[in-house]
Design a protein around this motif. Sequence first.
Motif, short mmCIF file in Angstrom:
data_model
loop_
_atom_site.label_atom_id
_atom_site.label_comp_id
_atom_site.label_asym_id
_atom_site.label_seq_id
_atom_site.Cartn_x
_atom_site.Cartn_y
_atom_site.Cartn_z
N MET A 1 0.83 -1.19 0.00
CA MET A 1 0.00 0.00 0.00
C MET A 1 0.87 1.24 0.00
SD MET A 1 -3.36 -0.41 2.17
CE MET A 1 -4.62 -1.45 1.58
N SER A 2 1.63 1.39 -1.03
CA SER A 2 2.50 2.56 -1.10
C SER A 2 1.66 3.81 -1.25
CB SER A 2 3.45 2.42 -2.28
OG SER A 2 2.71 2.30 -3.46
N GLY A 3 2.12 4.88 -0.63
CA GLY A 3 1.40 6.14 -0.71
C GLY A 3 0.23 6.25 0.24
N PHE A 4 0.08 5.30 1.17
CA PHE A 4 -1.03 5.35 2.12
C PHE A 4 -0.84 6.50 3.10
CE2 PHE A 4 -3.01 4.37 6.17
CZ PHE A 4 -4.30 4.11 5.78
N LYS A 5 -1.92 7.21 3.38
CA LYS A 5 -1.88 8.30 4.36
C LYS A 5 -2.81 7.94 5.50
CE LYS A 5 -1.17 11.90 0.93
NZ LYS A 5 -1.75 13.08 0.31
N MET A 6 -2.34 8.19 6.73
CA MET A 6 -3.24 7.98 7.87
C MET A 6 -4.41 8.94 7.72
SD MET A 6 -0.93 7.18 11.22
CE MET A 6 -0.09 8.73 11.27
N THR A 7 -5.57 8.47 8.12
CA THR A 7 -6.76 9.29 7.96
C THR A 7 -7.75 9.03 9.08
OG1 THR A 7 -8.47 9.93 6.37
CG2 THR A 7 -7.95 7.60 6.51
N LEU A 8 -8.71 9.91 9.22
CA LEU A 8 -9.77 9.75 10.22
C LEU A 8 -11.05 9.33 9.54
CD1 LEU A 8 -9.21 12.99 12.34
CD2 LEU A 8 -8.69 10.66 13.04
N ILE A 9 -11.76 8.38 10.17
CA ILE A 9 -13.10 8.01 9.69
C ILE A 9 -14.04 8.05 10.89
CG2 ILE A 9 -12.20 6.51 7.86
CD1 ILE A 9 -13.17 4.10 9.63
N ALA A 10 -15.33 8.12 10.61
CA ALA A 10 -16.33 8.08 11.68
C ALA A 10 -16.65 6.63 11.98
CB ALA A 10 -17.58 8.83 11.25
N CYS A 11 -16.68 6.28 13.26
CA CYS A 11 -17.04 4.93 13.68
C CYS A 11 -18.49 4.68 13.27
CB CYS A 11 -16.88 4.77 15.19
SG CYS A 11 -17.49 3.18 15.80
N GLN A 12 -18.75 3.49 12.77
CA GLN A 12 -20.10 3.17 12.30
C GLN A 12 -21.08 2.99 13.45
OE1 GLN A 12 -18.75 -0.25 10.27
NE2 GLN A 12 -17.94 0.91 8.56
N GLN A 13 -20.59 2.77 14.66
CA GLN A 13 -21.49 2.58 15.79
C GLN A 13 -21.65 3.85 16.62
OE1 GLN A 13 -21.30 -1.16 17.83
NE2 GLN A 13 -21.74 -0.21 19.80
N CYS A 14 -20.54 4.41 17.10
CA CYS A 14 -20.64 5.58 17.99
C CYS A 14 -20.56 6.91 17.25
CB CYS A 14 -19.59 5.51 19.09
SG CYS A 14 -17.90 5.80 18.52
N GLY A 15 -20.07 6.89 16.02
CA GLY A 15 -20.00 8.11 15.22
C GLY A 15 -18.79 8.97 15.50
N ARG A 16 -18.01 8.62 16.53
CA ARG A 16 -16.81 9.42 16.83
C ARG A 16 -15.70 9.04 15.86
NH1 ARG A 16 -16.98 8.43 23.23
NH2 ARG A 16 -17.73 6.47 22.44
N ARG A 17 -14.77 9.95 15.68
CA ARG A 17 -13.71 9.76 14.70
C ARG A 17 -12.60 8.87 15.25
NH1 ARG A 17 -14.51 12.88 10.44
NH2 ARG A 17 -12.41 13.43 9.86
N ARG A 21 -4.70 3.56 10.41
CA ARG A 21 -3.28 3.47 10.07
C ARG A 21 -3.10 2.44 8.95
NH1 ARG A 21 -3.78 4.50 15.39
NH2 ARG A 21 -2.45 6.10 16.30
N MET A 22 -1.91 2.38 8.42
CA MET A 22 -1.63 1.46 7.32
C MET A 22 -1.93 0.01 7.71
SD MET A 22 1.87 0.71 5.24
CE MET A 22 1.77 1.81 3.87
N ALA A 23 -1.57 -0.38 8.91
CA ALA A 23 -1.82 -1.76 9.36
C ALA A 23 -3.32 -2.07 9.37
CB ALA A 23 -1.22 -1.98 10.74
N ASP A 24 -4.14 -1.08 9.76
CA ASP A 24 -5.59 -1.27 9.77
C ASP A 24 -6.11 -1.47 8.34
OD1 ASP A 24 -5.70 -0.75 12.59
OD2 ASP A 24 -5.60 1.40 12.14
N ALA A 25 -5.61 -0.63 7.43
CA ALA A 25 -6.05 -0.72 6.04
C ALA A 25 -5.66 -2.06 5.43
CB ALA A 25 -5.46 0.43 5.23
N GLU A 26 -4.46 -2.55 5.75
CA GLU A 26 -4.01 -3.85 5.22
C GLU A 26 -4.85 -4.98 5.79
OE1 GLU A 26 0.14 -3.85 6.16
OE2 GLU A 26 0.67 -2.69 4.37
N ARG A 27 -5.22 -4.87 7.06
CA ARG A 27 -6.03 -5.89 7.72
C ARG A 27 -7.48 -5.84 7.23
NH1 ARG A 27 -4.58 -4.59 12.42
NH2 ARG A 27 -6.26 -3.15 12.88
N GLY A 28 -7.95 -4.63 6.87
CA GLY A 28 -9.32 -4.47 6.38
C GLY A 28 -10.33 -4.14 7.46
#
Length: 200
Positions: A1-17, A21-28
């Motif tokens: 995953m070259s060029g991956f940037k850490m980012t914030l997303i909203a949690c699907q349950q609580c809605g908080r951000r 990280r790259m490891a999360d994206a690779e794990r899915g």
Amino acid sequence: MSGFKMTLIACQQCGRRIMVRMADAERGTITCSHVGCGAVNILQTAFHYDEAIVQGLPEFGHLTYIGKPGRIYPLQFGQNSIGTADSCTVQIERFQHNGRCFISRRHCTLTVSFDKWRGRLRYQLQDGVLDGELRQLHSSLNGTLLNETPLQKMELIDVDHESVITLGGVDRFRLTHYFIPSTMLDTYKVDLSFNPDRTE
């Protein structure tokens, strides 16, 4: 995953951000770290199908004249001009009804394209044919109907499998789509990198 940037997303349950990280994206997946939540958010990887698939297709669907089922008109990829003229991609015979033919020389256009997101051919119908030199649409004399509904001038409409296209209000044709086999689609699947805006 070259060029991956850490980012914030909203949690699907609580809605908080939460930070992805790259490891999360690779794990899915990413587990929400907020107190009282702990929801597992699935990070959706998107894909599309390579448009080169159309080069290996054996056909692109066809029209069948309902009055005489033996009359089949194969379609090509791209714009299919339909009418009685020799210059039409799909040349229809001059069917006579009480000594009159209701199909125009250049009656309508049926465009076959590839929807790379859904992995299937798309069929769109328009009354009239585009003049190659002037780039103007010339409507048919007696109109085009899709499932008994007249097309408006300049209207471009999707046509479903087994729909009936009526030329001039009299001559009816059934459209048969070509469905790309799933085994073939799988070989043309292109995975896209993680997009933080896509979560399940």
